[in-house]
Write a protein that holds these residues in place. Sequence first.
Motif, PDB file in Angstrom:
ATOM      1  N   MET A   1       0.748  -1.145   0.178  1.00 54.92           N
ATOM      2  CA  MET A   1       0.236   0.212  -0.019  1.00 54.92           C
ATOM      3  C   MET A   1       0.831   1.238  -0.084  1.00 54.92           C
ATOM      4  N   LEU A   2       1.843   1.238   0.877  1.00 55.50           N
ATOM      5  CA  LEU A   2       2.743   2.369   0.867  1.00 55.50           C
ATOM      6  C   LEU A   2       3.675   2.705  -0.522  1.00 55.50           C
ATOM      7  N   GLU A   3       4.072   1.648  -1.024  1.00 51.81           N
ATOM      8  CA  GLU A   3       4.705   1.733  -2.444  1.00 51.81           C
ATOM      9  C   GLU A   3       3.738   2.405  -3.288  1.00 51.81           C
ATOM     10  N   ARG A   4       2.506   1.975  -3.383  1.00 52.70           N
ATOM     11  CA  ARG A   4       1.377   2.426  -4.612  1.00 52.70           C
ATOM     12  C   ARG A   4       1.275   3.980  -4.245  1.00 52.70           C
ATOM     13  N   GLU A   5       1.305   4.368  -3.050  1.00 52.69           N
ATOM     14  CA  GLU A   5       0.941   5.908  -2.506  1.00 52.69           C
ATOM     15  C   GLU A   5       2.285   6.790  -3.044  1.00 52.69           C
ATOM     16  N   ALA A   6       3.252   6.141  -2.925  1.00 50.23           N
ATOM     17  CA  ALA A   6       4.526   6.615  -2.949  1.00 50.23           C
ATOM     18  C   ALA A   6       4.613   6.926  -4.794  1.00 50.23           C
ATOM     19  N   ARG A   7       4.230   5.921  -5.402  1.00 47.22           N
ATOM     20  CA  ARG A   7       4.250   5.879  -6.994  1.00 47.22           C
ATOM     21  C   ARG A   7       3.325   7.010  -7.304  1.00 47.22           C
ATOM     22  N   ARG A   8       2.027   7.014  -6.743  1.00 43.62           N
ATOM     23  CA  ARG A   8       1.070   8.147  -6.887  1.00 43.62           C
ATOM     24  C   ARG A   8       1.591   9.315  -6.682  1.00 43.62           C
ATOM     25  N   GLN A   9       2.208   9.562  -5.619  1.00 40.33           N
ATOM     26  CA  GLN A   9       2.646  11.008  -5.404  1.00 40.33           C
ATOM     27  C   GLN A   9       3.914  11.358  -6.292  1.00 40.33           C
ATOM     28  N   LEU A  10       4.778  10.374  -6.644  1.00 37.91           N
ATOM     29  CA  LEU A  10       5.949  10.835  -7.835  1.00 37.91           C
ATOM     30  C   LEU A  10       4.976  11.273  -9.203  1.00 37.91           C
ATOM     31  N   LEU A  11       3.932  10.413  -9.538  1.00 36.60           N
ATOM     32  CA  LEU A  11       3.275  10.684 -10.594  1.00 36.60           C
ATOM     33  C   LEU A  11       2.823  12.110 -10.701  1.00 36.60           C
ATOM     34  N   LEU A  12       2.011  12.523  -9.785  1.00 41.11           N
ATOM     35  CA  LEU A  12       1.597  13.878  -9.150  1.00 41.11           C
ATOM     36  C   LEU A  12       2.925  14.830  -9.385  1.00 41.11           C
ATOM     37  N   VAL A  13       3.692  14.666  -8.896  1.00 43.56           N
ATOM     38  CA  VAL A  13       4.973  15.696  -8.903  1.00 43.56           C
ATOM     39  C   VAL A  13       5.544  15.809 -10.328  1.00 43.56           C
ATOM     40  N   GLN A  14       5.321  14.812 -10.975  1.00 44.37           N
ATOM     41  CA  GLN A  14       5.903  14.807 -12.255  1.00 44.37           C
ATOM     42  C   GLN A  14       4.936  15.469 -13.327  1.00 44.37           C
ATOM     43  N   ALA A  15       3.468  15.146 -12.980  1.00 41.63           N
ATOM     44  CA  ALA A  15       2.711  15.842 -13.605  1.00 41.63           C
ATOM     45  C   ALA A  15       2.500  17.362 -13.495  1.00 41.63           C
ATOM     46  N   GLN A  32     -11.226  15.595 -16.135  1.00 40.48           N
ATOM     47  CA  GLN A  32     -11.715  16.829 -15.829  1.00 40.48           C
ATOM     48  C   GLN A  32     -10.944  17.349 -14.301  1.00 40.48           C
ATOM     49  N   ALA A  33     -11.325  16.639 -13.337  1.00 44.71           N
ATOM     50  CA  ALA A  33     -10.734  16.691 -11.924  1.00 44.71           C
ATOM     51  C   ALA A  33      -9.395  16.779 -12.012  1.00 44.71           C
ATOM     52  N   GLN A  34      -8.609  15.916 -12.788  1.00 42.71           N
ATOM     53  CA  GLN A  34      -7.493  15.898 -12.806  1.00 42.71           C
ATOM     54  C   GLN A  34      -6.788  17.058 -13.523  1.00 42.71           C
ATOM     55  N   ALA A  35      -7.406  17.562 -14.875  1.00 46.26           N
ATOM     56  CA  ALA A  35      -6.973  18.982 -15.152  1.00 46.26           C
ATOM     57  C   ALA A  35      -7.185  20.199 -14.309  1.00 46.26           C
ATOM     58  N   ASP A  36      -8.295  20.244 -13.682  1.00 41.49           N
ATOM     59  CA  ASP A  36      -8.487  21.405 -12.466  1.00 41.49           C
ATOM     60  C   ASP A  36      -7.505  21.097 -11.518  1.00 41.49           C
ATOM     61  N   GLY A  37      -7.339  19.883 -11.035  1.00 37.10           N
ATOM     62  CA  GLY A  37      -6.226  19.844  -9.813  1.00 37.10           C
ATOM     63  C   GLY A  37      -5.067  20.122 -10.175  1.00 37.10           C
ATOM     64  N   LEU A  38      -4.545  19.709 -11.527  1.00 34.47           N
ATOM     65  CA  LEU A  38      -3.184  19.992 -11.874  1.00 34.47           C
ATOM     66  C   LEU A  38      -3.038  21.737 -12.170  1.00 34.47           C
TER      67      LEU A  38
END
Length: 84
Positions: A1-15, A32-38
């Motif tokens: 679970m922790l690895e999955r969240e770390a991967r998700r955070q890394l993808l967010l930072v890269q985005a 749409q939520a992704q575009a607004d959030g980014l």
Amino acid sequence: MLEREARRQLLLVQAVFERGEAPLLDAWVQPQAQADGLAAYRRNAWANAARALAAAHPVTEAMIGAEDFAKLARSLWQAQAPEQ
């Protein structure tokens, strides 16, 4: 679970640091939520970049004005994003 969240955070930072959309986040966030959030993350990052640069170079900010200084900070952030 922790690895999955770390991967998700890394993808967010890269985005956040890339221009355009981030298709790698599609598995977690609706487009749409992704575009607004980014967009919100990017605006916040640009504002933080302007504040940090202004704190380091207050005379330059005073000379060119806050609005142009913020544009300069944004351009610098896009051209040479922080590594940490």
